[in-house]
Structure formats: structure tokens, C-alpha cells
Enzyme design. Structure first.
Site, PDB file in Angstrom:
ATOM      1  N   GLU A 297       0.859  -1.191   0.000  1.00  0.00           N
ATOM      2  CA  GLU A 297       0.000   0.000   0.000  1.00  0.00           C
ATOM      3  C   GLU A 297       0.889   1.233   0.000  1.00  0.00           C
ATOM      4  OE1 GLU A 297      -2.753  -0.035   3.259  1.00  0.00           O
ATOM      5  OE2 GLU A 297      -3.769  -1.837   2.558  1.00  0.00           O
TER       6      GLU A 297
ATOM      7  N   LYS B 112       2.375   4.533   1.360  1.00  0.00           N
ATOM      8  CA  LYS B 112       2.511   5.118   2.696  1.00  0.00           C
ATOM      9  C   LYS B 112       2.291   6.613   2.554  1.00  0.00           C
ATOM     10  CE  LYS B 112       5.536   5.153   6.804  1.00  0.00           C
ATOM     11  NZ  LYS B 112       5.209   6.472   7.290  1.00  0.00           N
TER      12      LYS B 112
ATOM     13  N   ARG C  86      -2.006  10.139  10.867  1.00  0.00           N
ATOM     14  CA  ARG C  86      -2.777   8.919  11.063  1.00  0.00           C
ATOM     15  C   ARG C  86      -4.020   9.248  11.866  1.00  0.00           C
ATOM     16  NH1 ARG C  86      -0.258   3.237  12.810  1.00  0.00           N
ATOM     17  NH2 ARG C  86      -2.132   1.981  12.709  1.00  0.00           N
TER      18      ARG C  86
ATOM     19  N   ARG D 247      -2.488   9.425  16.273  1.00  0.00           N
ATOM     20  CA  ARG D 247      -1.598   8.290  16.524  1.00  0.00           C
ATOM     21  C   ARG D 247      -1.340   8.138  18.016  1.00  0.00           C
ATOM     22  NH1 ARG D 247       3.298   6.797  17.549  1.00  0.00           N
ATOM     23  NH2 ARG D 247       4.545   5.425  16.226  1.00  0.00           N
TER      24      ARG D 247
ATOM     25  N   GLU E 141      -5.185   7.688   6.772  1.00  0.00           N
ATOM     26  CA  GLU E 141      -4.244   8.806   6.853  1.00  0.00           C
ATOM     27  C   GLU E 141      -4.952  10.032   6.282  1.00  0.00           C
ATOM     28  OE1 GLU E 141      -1.211   7.957   8.123  1.00  0.00           O
ATOM     29  OE2 GLU E 141       0.116   9.613   7.582  1.00  0.00           O
TER      30      GLU E 141
ATOM     31  N   PHE F 121      -7.106   2.683   5.423  1.00  0.00           N
ATOM     32  CA  PHE F 121      -6.344   1.446   5.225  1.00  0.00           C
ATOM     33  C   PHE F 121      -6.707   0.303   6.166  1.00  0.00           C
ATOM     34  CE2 PHE F 121      -3.403   4.391   7.522  1.00  0.00           C
ATOM     35  CZ  PHE F 121      -3.266   3.699   8.722  1.00  0.00           C
TER      36      PHE F 121
ATOM     37  N   ARG G 265       4.638  -3.096  17.367  1.00  0.00           N
ATOM     38  CA  ARG G 265       5.394  -2.898  16.134  1.00  0.00           C
ATOM     39  C   ARG G 265       5.875  -4.268  15.709  1.00  0.00           C
ATOM     40  NH1 ARG G 265       7.440   1.548  13.918  1.00  0.00           N
ATOM     41  NH2 ARG G 265       7.387   2.897  15.741  1.00  0.00           N
TER      42      ARG G 265
ATOM     43  N   LYS H 106       7.615  -1.096   6.588  1.00  0.00           N
ATOM     44  CA  LYS H 106       7.657   0.155   5.810  1.00  0.00           C
ATOM     45  C   LYS H 106       8.974   0.243   5.050  1.00  0.00           C
ATOM     46  CE  LYS H 106       8.855   2.828   9.951  1.00  0.00           C
ATOM     47  NZ  LYS H 106       8.495   3.911  10.848  1.00  0.00           N
TER      48      LYS H 106
HETATM   49  P1  ATP Z   1       6.733   7.126  10.626  1.00  0.00           P
HETATM   50  O1  ATP Z   1       7.405   8.215  11.421  1.00  0.00           O
HETATM   51  O2  ATP Z   1       7.623   6.442   9.631  1.00  0.00           O
HETATM   52  O3  ATP Z   1       5.401   7.516  10.075  1.00  0.00           O
HETATM   53  P2  ATP Z   1       5.493   5.766  12.820  1.00  0.00           P
HETATM   54  O4  ATP Z   1       6.272   5.245  13.980  1.00  0.00           O
HETATM   55  O5  ATP Z   1       4.642   6.977  13.023  1.00  0.00           O
HETATM   56  O6  ATP Z   1       6.512   5.971  11.639  1.00  0.00           O
HETATM   57  P3  ATP Z   1       4.923   3.234  11.631  1.00  0.00           P
HETATM   58  O7  ATP Z   1       3.944   2.245  12.100  1.00  0.00           O
HETATM   59  O8  ATP Z   1       6.339   2.882  11.767  1.00  0.00           O
HETATM   60  O9  ATP Z   1       4.553   4.630  12.291  1.00  0.00           O
HETATM   61  O10 ATP Z   1       4.656   3.514  10.118  1.00  0.00           O
HETATM   62  C1  ATP Z   1       3.352   3.425   9.665  1.00  0.00           C
HETATM   63  C2  ATP Z   1       2.730   4.800   9.622  1.00  0.00           C
HETATM   64  O11 ATP Z   1       2.513   5.138   8.268  1.00  0.00           O
HETATM   65  C3  ATP Z   1       1.382   4.796  10.267  1.00  0.00           C
HETATM   66  O12 ATP Z   1       1.443   5.242  11.602  1.00  0.00           O
HETATM   67  C4  ATP Z   1       0.541   5.690   9.382  1.00  0.00           C
HETATM   68  O13 ATP Z   1       0.462   6.974   9.940  1.00  0.00           O
HETATM   69  C5  ATP Z   1       1.298   5.811   8.097  1.00  0.00           C
HETATM   70  N1  ATP Z   1       0.626   5.220   6.929  1.00  0.00           N
HETATM   71  C6  ATP Z   1       0.457   5.845   5.753  1.00  0.00           C
HETATM   72  N2  ATP Z   1      -0.135   5.058   4.854  1.00  0.00           N
HETATM   73  C7  ATP Z   1      -0.368   3.878   5.471  1.00  0.00           C
HETATM   74  C8  ATP Z   1      -0.946   2.653   5.059  1.00  0.00           C
HETATM   75  N3  ATP Z   1      -1.396   2.470   3.814  1.00  0.00           N
HETATM   76  N4  ATP Z   1      -1.011   1.647   5.979  1.00  0.00           N
HETATM   77  C9  ATP Z   1      -0.540   1.805   7.210  1.00  0.00           C
HETATM   78  N5  ATP Z   1       0.021   2.944   7.663  1.00  0.00           N
HETATM   79  C10 ATP Z   1       0.114   3.977   6.801  1.00  0.00           C
END
Ligand code: ATP
Length: 597
Positions: free
Chosen positions: A259, A261, A266, A282, A312, A352, A429, A435
Site C-alpha cells: 500500500e 505510505k 494517522r 496516533r 491517513e 487502510f 510494532r 515500511k
Molecule cells: P513514521 O514516522 O515512519 O510515520 P510511525 O512510527 O509513526 O513511523 P509506523 O507504524 O512505523 O509509524 O509507520 C506506519 C505509519 O505510516 C502509520 O502510523 C501511518 O500513519 C502511516 N501510513 C500511511 N499510509 C499507510 C498505510 N497504507 N497503511 C498503514 N500505515 C500507513
């Protein structure tokens, strides 16, 4: 239950530098607590009255607190102000003012008063603080002052110190959720074995008080029954990271979903039976007021009575419809003028995940089933749609989608496991989501999100300001923050100017028990503030404690030439910072790269 029991525990927690001791004090406290108030004991110990997501702020303004202390101690506000200026801590101000008053009272009056003094209970303190938090409208300030001063009159000086810190929103014992879960398991189940059950329940309802109440009043079986409830946020599932399509496919067993990103904010959206929509960030803060347009989109296009979905929110260019970087959403972080911000900075929603629908818990269902049902209940439109989704089996295809995602303004892609076990891992996690972001391909290492645990005073031009921050990564297994670098570059003059003031609430006189550091900064902080940092490379380090002994005995890992990117990650809790494990993986990747080429 006596409030003094809490105060004794707080004093012990403040005095310790060992995490195990901290947990031990909490176990004692919980075991001695009255069953009916266990939730209140927990909220109070974390310096609050309710779970965070309710967003009810306790913080009473300093000025009002000073007036309350003055009333309780029978001393002028001018005098109290003087003590406050000297001590810089409202809690200690209350303690000092009350103890002076009590010493000055004649012995006879004092004993008489003491005899008549009703001992403060947890119930009484909680109820009064609750009334203070809820007082609103005309005359609210006077009501708050009256309530607090009457409580302080009943308190011992020590009790007053902690009551005042709580009401000021400055208790800050640094007791993390995970420490509370450990202590609950030990206090009521005898071992840490029940901890995963408690954690799952907490992940479902984000309310430690609720989990504790169920455990204490109804037992562990009742805790297992805690399911998603519309209106109560579920702790988010998070992704691991990898640096190439090959590695991702290998990890996923040769096939996975991909998918985009999206680079936005979030959101977990709850549609409740009465038609109300709640949006949680988040960090599970209620951000509903910032996005009336997103609420409207959900009302109109999500065809389910009660539902919990994730997506998102992305800022878009009103002229072109193109996606904009996430910083543009900052315009929505305001109390007033939202209508105007909505016009100037419109947003789109890319959904998502589906976690709950009309009585059905989807968190335990596999990804593809969740995604399919999400597609059925969402009626796509201009501003609301499902995240782009593909199923891939070869690395070239994955790379192509990645490049396409970047070109369209996304941060990269998220690969998602297709196996029947690919449930929604709330609060974790894990490798079911991976990612793959653009920065990984550059020569520089990725940015990391680190926690400030201390600071060194600057010299020369930076005299009187912080010269560098001591930064740490998180080790979730031991719930400690381990240092990785001293970072002094990348800060603007404005950053440098405001930092001492910004960190003031977190300053403590000694190392925090959850911090592991060999270095001794000039100032220690409660781990709270997260910032994004980039460096030239990760190196072995004799000084830093992160990943100590993991790669070579006696050595830890450090970030070389760290630089602040300008991005304070106020949206992340310290526990959301880059982990020790992630840094080890990044280091190993880097080694492979060097070896390869
Ligand atoms: P980052 O700072 O890289 O966003 P994070 O710690 O906030 O990292 P992670 O779970 O590591 O969060 O990365 C997933 C994040 O990506 C989610 O918190 C969400 O906000 C975002 N995101 C964007 N598109 C998607 C998607 N299609 N599916 C899941 N998460 C997504």
C-alpha cells in the site's frame, strides 16, 4: 483509603534511580489499595484523572493555584509568590507555606486542629480534583480556587505538595503504562505471566483504570473479555522497517500486499451508535475538532452504523488536488479559525484498515478480510478512498510501485502480510507490516526519532542556553531509554532560545530511573520530548549505552555527526521513539552495504 499511602509511594519513586524498585513500590501500593478505587489510584499516579483520550485537562493556572495556597495558609499572595519565585515549583511552594503556617500556629491550636483534622482519602482528593477539572463557565475560577484551598486546608504539607503538582499538571513521576501493567500483574496475579492478557485488554481500550478495575473486581477472565468499544481508541498497530524490496519479499514469504505510505496524519475514526464521529490521533488524542470536513466525509460515505476505521489524513493542494507534505496539516492544529483553515488547506482521507463493525471485532481477522470489508462499507468519492493497494510477488514490481508512490507525494510504501495469521496487532510494532521509505536508499542513514534525556550547557555564543541535548533510543523490553548521541547541531537560534524554557517542566535533579546513561549531562530530564535526528552513520561507541554488548562486548552504538532535522515530534510519546533493536538493524544494514560495496 488514605491519600498519604499514595504520597509515601510517590516519595519513594522520586528518590529511586532503579526501575525494578519503582515497579516494586507500585506493586505494594496496588496490593494495599481499596478495590473500589484502584482505577483512581492509577490515574492519580500518572498525574491524571481519566484516560488520556478523553482529553480533559487538569492543568489549573499557576496564578489560581497561588491564590488557593494563600487562602489555605492564611498568607498573602505576595508572600506565596515570593516563595514560588525562589523554589520554582508550585508543589514545594504549597508544602513550605503550609508547614510554616503549622509551625507558627500555637501548639494548642495546632493539636486541636490536628485532632479535628479529617485524614484525606483518595476518594476525597479525586472527587475534589474532578470537580476542579469540570468547573466551567461563569465563576469557574472562583470555584476552582475554593475547592483547591479547602482541600489544602485538610492536607499535610507533604500531601499538599503532591496535590498541587497534580492539579498543575506537573506530577511527572514518569510512571509508564507498561510499568503499571507489570505492577498489576505482579500485585494481583502473582507473576508477570498474566501481563500479555492485561496488555491486550489495554491495547483494546486504552484505559489502564478500566483494565485494573476489571481485574480487581471481576478477575482475569473478565479482562480477557475486553473488546473494541466504539468511542474508546484502540492502540495502533505499527510497522517494522526494511531497506529493499528483496528483503521485504523474503521476510513476507515471497508474496505480500503493498500500500502507499501516505504522508499525513494517522487517524482512527470511530462512528458511534448515535451518529457521532470521533477522531483519534496516533497518540490517541481526540482530534475531532480539527477535522470537521473529515467527520462529514465519514458520515456520508461510510455505510455502517457503528464502526472503527483507520486511515491517513493528507493535506491537498486546493488548486491542483495534489498531495502536500504533512507539515501543511499543522494549519489545522488550532482552536479557532478551523473553517478558514479547512478552505485554505483542505484534506483527503485514505483509509487502510477496519477494526470493528457493528458488534464484530475485526482486529482478530486477517488483513485481506479486513481490507475487503472496508471496501464494501466505504463509498469512494473525491476526498475519501481506500489506500492504493497491490499484491506483488516480485521485487521489480514492488520497486516500481514504490517509485510511483514517491512520485505522487507519498513517503514510500507499507508492505502487509497476506497470511491467515496477519491480524491487527494493536499496540505492537511487528513484521506483519513493513515500511520502506525513501530516505533508506540514500547514502545517509534514515532519520531516527530520539528522546531528550538531558542537556549540556553551552559556551561562548551559547552561554546560558543548551549547547547540546543528550539523546536516547527506547528499549521496550526493559522499558528504558539508552543514550546514542549528544546532539548540538541543526538547532535554529529560535530553538536554542526557547529550549531551556521548553524543557523546564521536565528537569529533575538526578538521572531518571528509566534512563541508562554513562554520560552525566549538566541537566537531567524526565524522558518526554521526541525529536527527529539524522546522522552520517552509526558507529560502535565506548560511551553510549544503546545496544551495549549487542555487537561487541563493551561497546554500544552511537550516531555520528547527529543533526536535528527541525522536526520536534510532539506527536510521538517517548515510547514511540526509535528502538534499540531498530538501531542495531540499521547498523547491520550499513555494515552489509559497506561490505557489498
Ligand atoms: P513514521 O514516522 O515512519 O510515520 P510511525 O512510527 O509513526 O513511523 P509506523 O507504524 O512505523 O509509524 O509507520 C506506519 C505509519 O505510516 C502509520 O502510523 C501511518 O500513519 C502511516 N501510513 C500511511 N499510509 C499507510 C498505510 N497504507 N497503511 C498503514 N500505515 C500507513
Amino acid at each position: 483509603m488514605k491519600y498519604s499511602l499514595l504520597v509515601e509511594t510517590y516519595e519513594k519513586i522520586e528518590a529511586t534511580t532503579k526501575r525494578l524498585e519503582m515497579t516494586g513500590y507500585l506493586v505494594d501500593l496496588f496490593a494495599k489499595s481499596d478495590r473500589e478505587v484502584i482505577d483512581k489510584v492509577i490515574y492519580l499516579t500518572q498525574g491524571k484523572l481519566y484516560p488520556d483520550y478523553l482529553g480533559i485537562e487538569l492543568g489549573m493556572a499557576e496564578k489560581l493555584i497561588i491564590r488557593s495556597i494563600s487562602l489555605a495558609a492564611g498568607v498573602s499572595t505576595h508572600e506565596i509568590d515570593k516563595i514560588f519565585k525562589e523554589l520554582g515549583d508550585v508543589g514545594r511552594t504549597a508544602e513550605q507555606a503550609l508547614s510554616t503556617m503549622k509551625k507558627q500556629a500555637s501548639l494548642f491550636d495546632f493539636f486541636q486542629a490536628a485532632g479535628a483534622r479529617e485524614e484525606l482519602t483518595v476518594q476525597k482528593v479525586y472527587e475534589t480534583l474532578d470537580r476542579i477539572a469540570r468547573a466551567a463557565g461563569e465563576g469557574a475560577q472562583e470555584t476552582k480556587i475554593r475547592l483547591l484551598s479547602s482541600l489544602l486546608k485538610m492536607a499535610t504539607p507533604k500531601e499538599a505538595k503532591y496535590i498541587v503538582r497534580t492539579v498543575a499538571g506537573k506530577l511527572r513521576l514518569g510512571v509508564a503504562d507498561m510499568t503499571i501493567l507489570d505492577a498489576l500483574a505482579l500485585a494481583f496475579c502473582g507473576t508477570k505471566e498474566a501481563r500479555p492478557i492485561l496488555e491486550r485488554a489495554y491495547n483494546m481500550c486504552s484505559d489502564l483504570g478500566e483494565v485494573a478495575r476489571r481485574l480487581v473486581l471481576e478477575g482475569l477472565e473478565a479482562v480477557k473479555e475486553i473488546k473494541p468499544i466504539p468511542g474508546k481508541p484502540i492502540r495502533p498497530m505499527l510497522a517494522e522497517r526494511l531497506a529493499s524490496p528483496e528483503e521485504i519479499l523474503l521476510k513476507m514469504g515471497g508474496k505480500c500486499a503493498v500500500e502507499y505510505k501516505y504522508d499525513g496524519e494517522r487517524v482512527q475514526a470511530h462512528k458511534v451508535g448515535d451518529g457521532e464521529i470521533y477522531l483519534f490521533s496516533r497518540r490517541l488524542e481526540n482530534i475531532t475538532p480539527q477535522y470537521p470536513d473529515v467527520c462529514q466525509l465519514i458520515k456520508e460515505h461510510v455505510k455502517a452504523r457503528e464502526v472503527i476505521i483507520e486511515g491517513e489524513i493528507v493535506a491537498i493542494d486546493p488548486d491542483t488536488g495534489d498531495m502536500l507534505p504533512f507539515q501543511e496539516l499543522m494549519h489545522r492544529r488550532r482552536k479557532y479559525g478551523i473553517e478558514e483553515a479547512m478552505e485554505k488547506y483542505p484534506a483527503s482521507l485514505f483509509l487502510f484498515d477496519l477494526l470493528y463493525e457493528d458488534g464484530e471485532d475485526y482486529t482478530l481477522k486477517p488483513y485481506l478480510e479486513r481490507r475487503k470489508r472496508l471496501g464494501e462499507i466505504v463509498e469512494g468519492a473525491d476526498r475519501i478512498q481506500l489506500a492504493e493497494h497491490f499484491v506483488v510477488e516480485n521485487p521489480e514490481e514492488l520497486e516500481r510501485i514504490f517509485e510511483e508512490a514517491i512520485e505522487k507525494g507519498c513517503e514510500g510504501i507499507i508492505a502487509k502480510a497476506l497470511t491467515p495469521e496477519a491480524v491487527y496487532q494493536a499496540g505492537a510494532r511487528g513484521w506483519l507490516w513493513i515500511k520502506y521509505k525513501r530516505d533508506y536508499r540514500s547514502e545517509m542513514i534514515d532519520t531516527v526519532d530520539l528522546v531528550a534525556v538531558g542537556a549540556f550547557w553551552g559556551r561562548g555564543k551559547r552561554a546560558g542556553k543548551y549547547g547540546a541535548l543528550l539523546l536516547a533510543a527506547y528499549d521496550p523490553e526493559n522499558d528504558v531509554f539508552k543514550t546514542v548521541c549528544k546532539c548540538g547541531s541543526g538547532f535554529t537560534d529560535e530553538d536554542l532560545e526557547k529550549m531551556p524554557e521548553m524543557f523546564k517542566p521536565y528537569v529533575i535533579p538526578h538521572k531518571h530511573p528509566r534512563v541508562d546513561s554513562q554520560l552525566k549531562p549538566d541537566v537531567w530530564f524526565v524522558p518526554a520530548v521526541v525529536l527527529e535526528v539524522i546522522g552520517a552513520e552509526i558507529t560502535l561507541s565506548p560511551t553510549h549505552t544503546c545496544a551495549k554488548d549487542a555487537i561487541r562486548p563493551g561497546a554500544g552504538l552511537a550516531i555520528r555527526f547527529p543533526r536535528f532535522t527541525g522536526r520536534w515530534r510532539f506527536d510521538k510519546k517517548p515510547e514511540d521513539a526509535t528502538t534499540e533493536k531498530e538501531l542495531i538493524e540499521m547498523y547491520q544494514k550499513q555494515l552489509k552495504k559497506i561490505e557489498a560495496g
